[in-house]
Design a protein around this motif. Structure first.
Motif, PDB file in Angstrom:
ATOM      1  N   ARG A 188      53.331 128.664 -27.647  1.00 35.22           N
ATOM      2  CA  ARG A 188      53.292 128.248 -26.238  1.00 35.22           C
ATOM      3  C   ARG A 188      52.160 128.948 -25.504  1.00 35.22           C
ATOM      4  O   ARG A 188      51.461 128.332 -24.692  1.00 35.22           O
ATOM      5  CB  ARG A 188      54.641 128.501 -25.555  1.00 35.22           C
ATOM      6  N   GLN A 189      51.951 130.228 -25.786  1.00 32.47           N
ATOM      7  CA  GLN A 189      50.837 130.955 -25.177  1.00 32.47           C
ATOM      8  C   GLN A 189      49.513 130.315 -25.590  1.00 32.47           C
ATOM      9  O   GLN A 189      48.629 130.100 -24.749  1.00 32.47           O
ATOM     10  CB  GLN A 189      50.855 132.427 -25.585  1.00 32.47           C
ATOM     11  N   PHE A 190      49.374 130.001 -26.867  1.00 32.69           N
ATOM     12  CA  PHE A 190      48.142 129.400 -27.348  1.00 32.69           C
ATOM     13  C   PHE A 190      47.893 128.056 -26.667  1.00 32.69           C
ATOM     14  O   PHE A 190      46.790 127.766 -26.223  1.00 32.69           O
ATOM     15  CB  PHE A 190      48.160 129.212 -28.867  1.00 32.69           C
ATOM     16  N   ARG A 191      48.916 127.220 -26.586  1.00 30.22           N
ATOM     17  CA  ARG A 191      48.766 125.911 -25.945  1.00 30.22           C
ATOM     18  C   ARG A 191      48.286 126.078 -24.507  1.00 30.22           C
ATOM     19  O   ARG A 191      47.410 125.361 -24.040  1.00 30.22           O
ATOM     20  CB  ARG A 191      50.087 125.145 -25.988  1.00 30.22           C
ATOM     21  N   GLU A 192      48.825 127.041 -23.819  1.00 29.69           N
ATOM     22  CA  GLU A 192      48.459 127.284 -22.419  1.00 29.69           C
ATOM     23  C   GLU A 192      47.008 127.752 -22.294  1.00 29.69           C
ATOM     24  O   GLU A 192      46.244 127.220 -21.495  1.00 29.69           O
ATOM     25  CB  GLU A 192      49.404 128.326 -21.810  1.00 29.69           C
ATOM     26  N   VAL A 193      46.604 128.745 -23.086  1.00 26.74           N
ATOM     27  CA  VAL A 193      45.238 129.261 -22.965  1.00 26.74           C
ATOM     28  C   VAL A 193      44.213 128.255 -23.482  1.00 26.74           C
ATOM     29  O   VAL A 193      43.100 128.176 -22.963  1.00 26.74           O
ATOM     30  CB  VAL A 193      45.059 130.659 -23.619  1.00 26.74           C
ATOM     31  N   GLN A 194      44.585 127.454 -24.490  1.00 32.60           N
ATOM     32  CA  GLN A 194      43.672 126.418 -24.975  1.00 32.60           C
ATOM     33  C   GLN A 194      43.458 125.356 -23.904  1.00 32.60           C
ATOM     34  O   GLN A 194      42.340 124.897 -23.691  1.00 32.60           O
ATOM     35  CB  GLN A 194      44.208 125.766 -26.260  1.00 32.60           C
ATOM     36  N   GLY A 195      44.525 124.976 -23.230  1.00 33.54           N
ATOM     37  CA  GLY A 195      44.397 124.006 -22.136  1.00 33.54           C
ATOM     38  C   GLY A 195      43.493 124.525 -21.036  1.00 33.54           C
ATOM     39  O   GLY A 195      42.625 123.804 -20.524  1.00 33.54           O
ATOM     40  N   ARG A 196      43.662 125.779 -20.675  1.00 35.17           N
ATOM     41  CA  ARG A 196      42.820 126.370 -19.624  1.00 35.17           C
ATOM     42  C   ARG A 196      41.357 126.479 -20.068  1.00 35.17           C
ATOM     43  O   ARG A 196      40.444 126.254 -19.272  1.00 35.17           O
ATOM     44  CB  ARG A 196      43.367 127.711 -19.194  1.00 35.17           C
ATOM     45  N   LEU A 197      41.138 126.820 -21.339  1.00 36.34           N
ATOM     46  CA  LEU A 197      39.770 126.870 -21.860  1.00 36.34           C
ATOM     47  C   LEU A 197      39.136 125.479 -21.815  1.00 36.34           C
ATOM     48  O   LEU A 197      37.994 125.321 -21.376  1.00 36.34           O
ATOM     49  CB  LEU A 197      39.741 127.418 -23.290  1.00 36.34           C
ATOM     50  N   ASN A 198      39.878 124.461 -22.243  1.00 34.95           N
ATOM     51  CA  ASN A 198      39.332 123.096 -22.216  1.00 34.95           C
ATOM     52  C   ASN A 198      38.986 122.654 -20.799  1.00 34.95           C
ATOM     53  O   ASN A 198      37.954 122.007 -20.582  1.00 34.95           O
ATOM     54  CB  ASN A 198      40.317 122.115 -22.854  1.00 34.95           C
ATOM     55  N   ILE A 199      39.831 123.014 -19.840  1.00 35.32           N
ATOM     56  CA  ILE A 199      39.547 122.679 -18.443  1.00 35.32           C
ATOM     57  C   ILE A 199      38.238 123.338 -17.994  1.00 35.32           C
ATOM     58  O   ILE A 199      37.387 122.702 -17.364  1.00 35.32           O
ATOM     59  CB  ILE A 199      40.717 123.093 -17.528  1.00 35.32           C
ATOM     60  N   ALA A 200      38.067 124.611 -18.334  1.00 36.15           N
ATOM     61  CA  ALA A 200      36.851 125.334 -17.939  1.00 36.15           C
ATOM     62  C   ALA A 200      35.620 124.771 -18.644  1.00 36.15           C
ATOM     63  O   ALA A 200      34.559 124.608 -18.030  1.00 36.15           O
ATOM     64  CB  ALA A 200      37.010 126.827 -18.242  1.00 36.15           C
ATOM     65  N   LEU A 201      35.750 124.460 -19.939  1.00 33.99           N
ATOM     66  CA  LEU A 201      34.626 123.877 -20.668  1.00 33.99           C
ATOM     67  C   LEU A 201      34.251 122.509 -20.103  1.00 33.99           C
ATOM     68  O   LEU A 201      33.075 122.197 -19.931  1.00 33.99           O
ATOM     69  CB  LEU A 201      34.954 123.759 -22.158  1.00 33.99           C
ATOM     70  N   ALA A 202      35.258 121.691 -19.802  1.00 36.61           N
ATOM     71  CA  ALA A 202      35.002 120.356 -19.253  1.00 36.61           C
ATOM     72  C   ALA A 202      34.326 120.440 -17.888  1.00 36.61           C
ATOM     73  O   ALA A 202      33.445 119.636 -17.574  1.00 36.61           O
ATOM     74  CB  ALA A 202      36.305 119.561 -19.165  1.00 36.61           C
ATOM     75  N   ALA A 203      34.725 121.411 -17.079  1.00 33.33           N
ATOM     76  CA  ALA A 203      34.108 121.572 -15.760  1.00 33.33           C
ATOM     77  C   ALA A 203      32.631 121.940 -15.892  1.00 33.33           C
ATOM     78  O   ALA A 203      31.800 121.504 -15.097  1.00 33.33           O
ATOM     79  CB  ALA A 203      34.852 122.640 -14.960  1.00 33.33           C
ATOM     80  N   GLN A 204      32.295 122.714 -16.905  1.00 32.64           N
ATOM     81  CA  GLN A 204      30.929 123.177 -17.094  1.00 32.64           C
ATOM     82  C   GLN A 204      30.062 122.147 -17.832  1.00 32.64           C
ATOM     83  O   GLN A 204      28.845 122.149 -17.694  1.00 32.64           O
ATOM     84  CB  GLN A 204      30.951 124.505 -17.869  1.00 32.64           C
ATOM     85  N   ALA A 205      30.676 121.277 -18.606  1.00 29.67           N
ATOM     86  CA  ALA A 205      29.934 120.320 -19.431  1.00 29.67           C
ATOM     87  C   ALA A 205      29.321 119.204 -18.587  1.00 29.67           C
ATOM     88  O   ALA A 205      29.867 118.804 -17.565  1.00 29.67           O
ATOM     89  CB  ALA A 205      30.866 119.722 -20.478  1.00 29.67           C
ATOM     90  N   ASP A 206      28.193 118.705 -19.073  1.00 28.92           N
ATOM     91  CA  ASP A 206      27.560 117.541 -18.460  1.00 28.92           C
ATOM     92  C   ASP A 206      28.259 116.258 -18.900  1.00 28.92           C
ATOM     93  O   ASP A 206      28.266 115.266 -18.184  1.00 28.92           O
ATOM     94  CB  ASP A 206      26.088 117.445 -18.892  1.00 28.92           C
ATOM     95  N   ARG A 207      28.822 116.295 -20.114  1.00 24.71           N
ATOM     96  CA  ARG A 207      29.459 115.118 -20.695  1.00 24.71           C
ATOM     97  C   ARG A 207      30.695 115.586 -21.466  1.00 24.71           C
ATOM     98  O   ARG A 207      30.645 116.586 -22.179  1.00 24.71           O
ATOM     99  CB  ARG A 207      28.461 114.435 -21.627  1.00 24.71           C
ATOM    100  N   VAL A 208      31.798 114.843 -21.312  1.00 24.11           N
ATOM    101  CA  VAL A 208      33.033 115.135 -22.043  1.00 24.11           C
ATOM    102  C   VAL A 208      33.475 113.842 -22.714  1.00 24.11           C
ATOM    103  O   VAL A 208      33.601 112.806 -22.065  1.00 24.11           O
ATOM    104  CB  VAL A 208      34.151 115.659 -21.113  1.00 24.11           C
ATOM    105  N   ILE A 209      33.686 113.936 -24.018  1.00 22.83           N
ATOM    106  CA  ILE A 209      34.084 112.775 -24.807  1.00 22.83           C
ATOM    107  C   ILE A 209      35.368 113.098 -25.549  1.00 22.83           C
ATOM    108  O   ILE A 209      35.458 114.134 -26.220  1.00 22.83           O
ATOM    109  CB  ILE A 209      32.970 112.385 -25.803  1.00 22.83           C
TER     110      ILE A 209
END
Length: 172
Positions: A137-158
């Motif tokens: 559950r901890q991993f799922r939570e931190v992975q979701g937050r990392l993906n949100i941060a990466l998506a915010a920084q990315a020019d393109r998300v696929i």
């Protein structure tokens, strides 16, 4: 505007790495591969060997399971780098007891400083059932937050599902 950072999201065995490789193959830049996994058993060795064969020749490979920032900082403008994958990188940090907020900020900073074009692969892990143990559950939570941060920084998300790409941000 040129695309500097592409984030490829998908489930396990969804085709996201193959799609990310195609982006790199279609570039006229020098290809680099930043591998974050560690060989911990025979199954992982087989998976890594399969990925190496699938990629083929013509890649400079960096193996770094924790300090990807040093590699990203060393890359030049004429390079396209496939970071495969942010999920394994995060798992490595979680299992070694790293401060995950510090590690994530270090990664995001390195991405913003990186002169190379980046293609980052990451797993979407939040679409299944609630895991039955605290670590998962901890991993799922931190992975979701990392993906949100990466998506915010990315020019393109696929998002890749069943080998099919869907642009969530930017265009294919």
């Amino acid at each position: 505007m040129s695309i500097q950072v592409t984030l490829i999201l998908g489930g396990a065995a969804s085709g996201k790495s193959s799609y990310a490789e195609q982006i790199c193959f279609n570039s006229d830049k020098t290809r680099s591969y930043l591998a974050t996994s560690q060989i911990v058993d025979h199954e992982m060795r087989v998976k890594i060997d399969k990925h190496v064969v699938q990629r083929g020749e013509g890649w400079t490979t960096y193996e770094e399971h924790l300090n990807v920032s040093a590699v990203l900082d060393s890359l030049g403008r004429q390079t396209i780098c496939l970071l495969d994958c942010a999920t394994m990188w995060l798992s490595n940090h979680l299992l070694t007891g790293s401060d995950l907020q510090v590690a994530q900020q270090d990664l995001l900073g390195a991405i913003s400083r990186c002169k190379a074009e980046l293609v980052i692969v990451s797993n979407e892990v939040g679409m299944g059932i609630v895991p039955d143990n605290a670590l998962a559950r901890q991993f799922r939570e931190v992975q979701g937050r990392l993906n949100i941060a990466l998506a915010a920084q990315a020019d393109r998300v696929i998002q890749v599902t069943a080998g099919l790409p869907l642009a969530l941000k930017g265009t294919l």
